[in-house]
Design a protein around this motif. Structure first.
Motif, PDB file in Angstrom:
ATOM      1  N   TYR A  82     -70.958 -37.268 -27.147  1.00 38.05           N
ATOM      2  CA  TYR A  82     -71.490 -38.196 -26.142  1.00 38.05           C
ATOM      3  C   TYR A  82     -72.764 -38.878 -26.642  1.00 38.05           C
ATOM      4  O   TYR A  82     -72.933 -40.098 -26.508  1.00 38.05           O
ATOM      5  CB  TYR A  82     -71.774 -37.446 -24.841  1.00 38.05           C
ATOM      6  N   GLU A  85     -72.138 -41.494 -29.394  1.00 35.20           N
ATOM      7  CA  GLU A  85     -71.463 -42.699 -28.947  1.00 35.20           C
ATOM      8  C   GLU A  85     -72.316 -43.547 -28.001  1.00 35.20           C
ATOM      9  O   GLU A  85     -72.031 -44.727 -27.802  1.00 35.20           O
ATOM     10  CB  GLU A  85     -70.151 -42.337 -28.231  1.00 35.20           C
ATOM     11  N   ASN A  86     -73.337 -42.944 -27.402  1.00 32.82           N
ATOM     12  CA  ASN A  86     -74.125 -43.660 -26.405  1.00 32.82           C
ATOM     13  C   ASN A  86     -75.602 -43.770 -26.792  1.00 32.82           C
ATOM     14  O   ASN A  86     -76.478 -43.878 -25.922  1.00 32.82           O
ATOM     15  CB  ASN A  86     -74.015 -42.949 -25.048  1.00 32.82           C
TER      16      ASN A  86
END
Length: 279
Positions: A82, A85-86
């Motif tokens: 997470y 990717e962010n």
């Protein structure tokens, strides 16, 4: 002479060690191919070390240790995926932060526990102490992991080579991404009783790296990786009986020696091909 060579097979603890070697060699070898292609070597190292706090907390709560290991592994894998990717932070940096934080928490909890039960086998493995329950747990996990990887190996291969192409082809990239992380956590749980947390990364990376140097087809890479891992684990377990050494580090040393041999062989082949090619 023959009786001496067959002596390791006469003891029950050695028989269980051979069985656990056969069981965990298949999923670790298959998964290592995808980790090598995707460049997730550090991911395997991070997850294998970061399950320590889950194991310690499971012990304190009276829960199965494998349950704590799986939950901690999933938290680590999902958090790493997470955050990478962010955020603008690169994946290897995120893995380093999450890994060090989880491992540090595990060490603090590990040292703080006052108990007569030693958890050293969690770190270093205890193949000679494997019981029937461990064999069944590892067997069920190994069958599920191997089946998932073999059924979806083409989709996972495309995702590893080119995620953008996989998304354009209509593949569920997010499901493949987090599914691979889930499989990684399950595989580490399966190898927990065999090699422990510290040496598990050897089984998750080296077989795939060896096969990558030996063959050029991904299908053959899967087969070679499984064969190499299985032979190394059986040979390491067998030799450890006569060397009076721990099986897990002996297995890792054999895998390392095979990797060096494959590396030298590939280098010699490259030099010969360069010498034969016209200038």
């Amino acid at each position: 002479m023959i009786d001496m060579l067959l002596m390791p097979f006469q003891f029950g603890f050695m028989q269980n060690a051979f069985w656990i070697s056969l069981i965990v060699s298949v999923p670790t070898a298959l998964l290592s191919c995808f980790l090598v292609l995707k460049g997730w070597a550090l991911m395997g190292d991070a997850v294998s070390h970061a399950v320590l706090p889950g194991i310690v907390l499971a012990y304190l709560l009276g829960l199965p240790l494998i349950l704590g290991a799986f939950v901690a592994g999933m938290v680590t894998a999902l958090a790493t995926g997470y955050l990478s990717e962010n955020s603008r932070v690169k994946q290897d940096t995120v893995m380093g932060v999450v890994f060090s934080g989880m491992f540090g928490l595990g060490i603090v909890l590990y040292v703080a526990i006052r108990t007569n039960v030693h958890l050293d086998h969690i770190l270093f493995g205890n193949m000679l102490g494997v019981g029937t329950g461990d064999l069944w747990t590892a067997g069920v996990i190994s069958v599920c992991v191997a089946a998932a990887l073999l059924l979806k190996w083409k989709d996972l291969m495309l995702h590893a080579f080119d995620p953008a192409q996989a998304r354009a082809s209509g593949l569920p990239v997010g499901l493949l991404h987090y599914g691979l992380l889930t499989v990684l956590s399950l595989t580490i749980v399966a190898t927990l009783s065999a090699t422990g947390l510290i040496l598990a990364v050897g089984l998750l990376i080296t077989p795939g790296a060896i096969a990558f140097l030996v063959v050029r087809s991904f299908g053959r890479m899967l087969a070679v990786s499984v064969a190499v891992c299985m032979v190394a684990m059986l040979a390491g377990t067998y030799l450890s009986f006569f060397l009076d050494s721990a099986p897990a580090p002996t297995i890792v040393l054999i895998l390392t020696a095979i990797f060096l041999a494959a590396f030298i062989r590939r280098g010699l082949q490259t030099r010969r091909a360069s010498a034969r090619s016209p200038v």
